[in-house]
Design a protein around this motif. Structure first.
Motif, PDB file in Angstrom:
ATOM      1  N   TRP A   1       0.835  -1.201   0.000  1.00 22.57           N
ATOM      2  CA  TRP A   1       0.000   0.000   0.000  1.00 22.57           C
ATOM      3  C   TRP A   1       0.867   1.248   0.000  1.00 22.57           C
ATOM      4  O   TRP A   1       1.924   1.292   0.631  1.00 22.57           O
ATOM      5  CB  TRP A   1      -0.910   0.052   1.218  1.00 22.57           C
ATOM      6  N   ALA A   2       0.406   2.269  -0.678  1.00 23.57           N
ATOM      7  CA  ALA A   2       1.083   3.573  -0.680  1.00 23.57           C
ATOM      8  C   ALA A   2       0.224   4.551   0.114  1.00 23.57           C
ATOM      9  O   ALA A   2      -0.912   4.820  -0.263  1.00 23.57           O
ATOM     10  CB  ALA A   2       1.269   4.069  -2.105  1.00 23.57           C
TER      11      ALA A   2
ATOM     12  N   ASN B   1      -7.891   5.024   4.575  1.00 28.91           N
ATOM     13  CA  ASN B   1      -9.164   4.328   4.340  1.00 28.91           C
ATOM     14  C   ASN B   1      -9.022   3.215   3.305  1.00 28.91           C
ATOM     15  O   ASN B   1      -9.742   2.225   3.362  1.00 28.91           O
ATOM     16  CB  ASN B   1     -10.248   5.313   3.892  1.00 28.91           C
ATOM     17  N   ARG B   2      -8.095   3.372   2.369  1.00 34.04           N
ATOM     18  CA  ARG B   2      -7.886   2.353   1.328  1.00 34.04           C
ATOM     19  C   ARG B   2      -7.026   1.180   1.796  1.00 34.04           C
ATOM     20  O   ARG B   2      -6.977   0.149   1.142  1.00 34.04           O
ATOM     21  CB  ARG B   2      -7.255   2.989   0.082  1.00 34.04           C
ATOM     22  N   CYS B   3      -6.346   1.335   2.910  1.00 29.62           N
ATOM     23  CA  CYS B   3      -5.479   0.268   3.437  1.00 29.62           C
ATOM     24  C   CYS B   3      -6.319  -0.736   4.219  1.00 29.62           C
ATOM     25  O   CYS B   3      -6.447  -0.652   5.433  1.00 29.62           O
ATOM     26  CB  CYS B   3      -4.397   0.858   4.340  1.00 29.62           C
ATOM     27  N   SER B   4      -6.889  -1.665   3.502  1.00 33.91           N
ATOM     28  CA  SER B   4      -7.807  -2.605   4.124  1.00 33.91           C
ATOM     29  C   SER B   4      -7.431  -4.029   3.761  1.00 33.91           C
ATOM     30  O   SER B   4      -7.256  -4.355   2.589  1.00 33.91           O
ATOM     31  CB  SER B   4      -9.235  -2.294   3.656  1.00 33.91           C
TER      32      SER B   4
ATOM     33  N   THR C   1      -7.191  -5.865  11.779  1.00 30.56           N
ATOM     34  CA  THR C   1      -6.367  -5.124  12.741  1.00 30.56           C
ATOM     35  C   THR C   1      -5.216  -4.383  12.061  1.00 30.56           C
ATOM     36  O   THR C   1      -4.639  -3.483  12.656  1.00 30.56           O
ATOM     37  CB  THR C   1      -5.806  -6.056  13.835  1.00 30.56           C
ATOM     38  N   VAL C   2      -4.887  -4.752  10.819  1.00 32.99           N
ATOM     39  CA  VAL C   2      -3.802  -4.076  10.095  1.00 32.99           C
ATOM     40  C   VAL C   2      -4.131  -2.589   9.941  1.00 32.99           C
ATOM     41  O   VAL C   2      -3.278  -1.734  10.163  1.00 32.99           O
ATOM     42  CB  VAL C   2      -3.532  -4.738   8.726  1.00 32.99           C
TER      43      VAL C   2
ATOM     44  N   ARG D   1      -3.314   3.137  11.546  1.00 28.39           N
ATOM     45  CA  ARG D   1      -3.868   4.360  12.148  1.00 28.39           C
ATOM     46  C   ARG D   1      -3.128   4.714  13.444  1.00 28.39           C
ATOM     47  O   ARG D   1      -2.913   5.884  13.741  1.00 28.39           O
ATOM     48  CB  ARG D   1      -5.362   4.225  12.374  1.00 28.39           C
ATOM     49  N   SER D   2      -2.715   3.697  14.192  1.00 28.53           N
ATOM     50  CA  SER D   2      -1.906   3.950  15.394  1.00 28.53           C
ATOM     51  C   SER D   2      -0.565   4.569  15.024  1.00 28.53           C
ATOM     52  O   SER D   2      -0.087   5.489  15.686  1.00 28.53           O
ATOM     53  CB  SER D   2      -1.681   2.652  16.170  1.00 28.53           C
TER      54      SER D   2
END
Length: 189
Positions: free
Chosen positions: A97-98, A112-115, A121-122, A127-128
């Protein structure tokens, strides 16, 4: 009410507000030992109250800054430094992911696209890491900072202050006093 607050939240998110990870934990005790630790249950009402507080803080900031443009107390959240995102970019890159970090809006949209449907939990982890990249928000006097720099990066608002917790923060008491003076000097009501 929740329909109204959802719309406020959607509007802020369209502007680039960040939804970062801040899971609260709940400890359960049995006598003197911790019996279990689990995430605190998240209810829609919590989000509704939080959004109402954000909007109250925002509108109070607008009122006092308009009335006292050189003497108000606002809260500034500057954008993070590019190098603060190194760990986030590395972790996201390991999954292919970029993550875009050029603005709060680009960051929010790319997170939001990193799913990963196999491991939800990824996204929470990313987000953390984005939360860790943020710089500390600070209070400032409107007379000491140029107006174009008053933005709150994380909330995507042009003005923000603390007004809603006068029993916890001294800044809120000062803002209450500024608001009383602003209301007394205008036809706001």
């Amino acid at each position: 009410l929740s329909r109204i607050t959802r719309r406020w939240q959607e509007k802020r998110q369209e502007e680039g507000a960040l939804n970062l990870e801040s899971t609260e934990v709940q400890f359960e005790f049995e006598e003197a030992k911790v019996d279990s630790i689990r995430p605190k249950e998240h209810l829609e009402i919590h989000e509704t109250v939080a959004e109402c507080m954000i909007m109250a803080n925002h509108w109070v900031a607008k009122k006092i800054a308009d009335t006292f443009p050189g003497q108000s107390i606002l809260r500034l959240h500057p954008p993070p430094k590019k190098e603060n995102f190194d760990q986030l970019l590395s972790c996201a890159g390991s999954k292919g992911w970029a993550v875009q970090t050029g603005s709060n809006k680009a960051l929010a949209e790319s997170l939001n696209r990193c799913s990963d449907t196999a491991d939800p939990t990824v996204n929470l982890l990313l987000r953390s890491l984005a939360t860790l990249a943020m710089v500390q928000a600070v209070y400032f006097s409107t007379g000491s900072v140029k107006r174009e720099a008053w933005q709150h990066y994380g909330l995507a608002l042009d003005r923000y202050t603390h007004f809603t917790s006068p029993i916890r923060r001294y800044a809120d008491i000062l803002v209450h006093r500024l608001l009383l003076a602003a209301v007394a000097s205008s036809d706001w009501w």
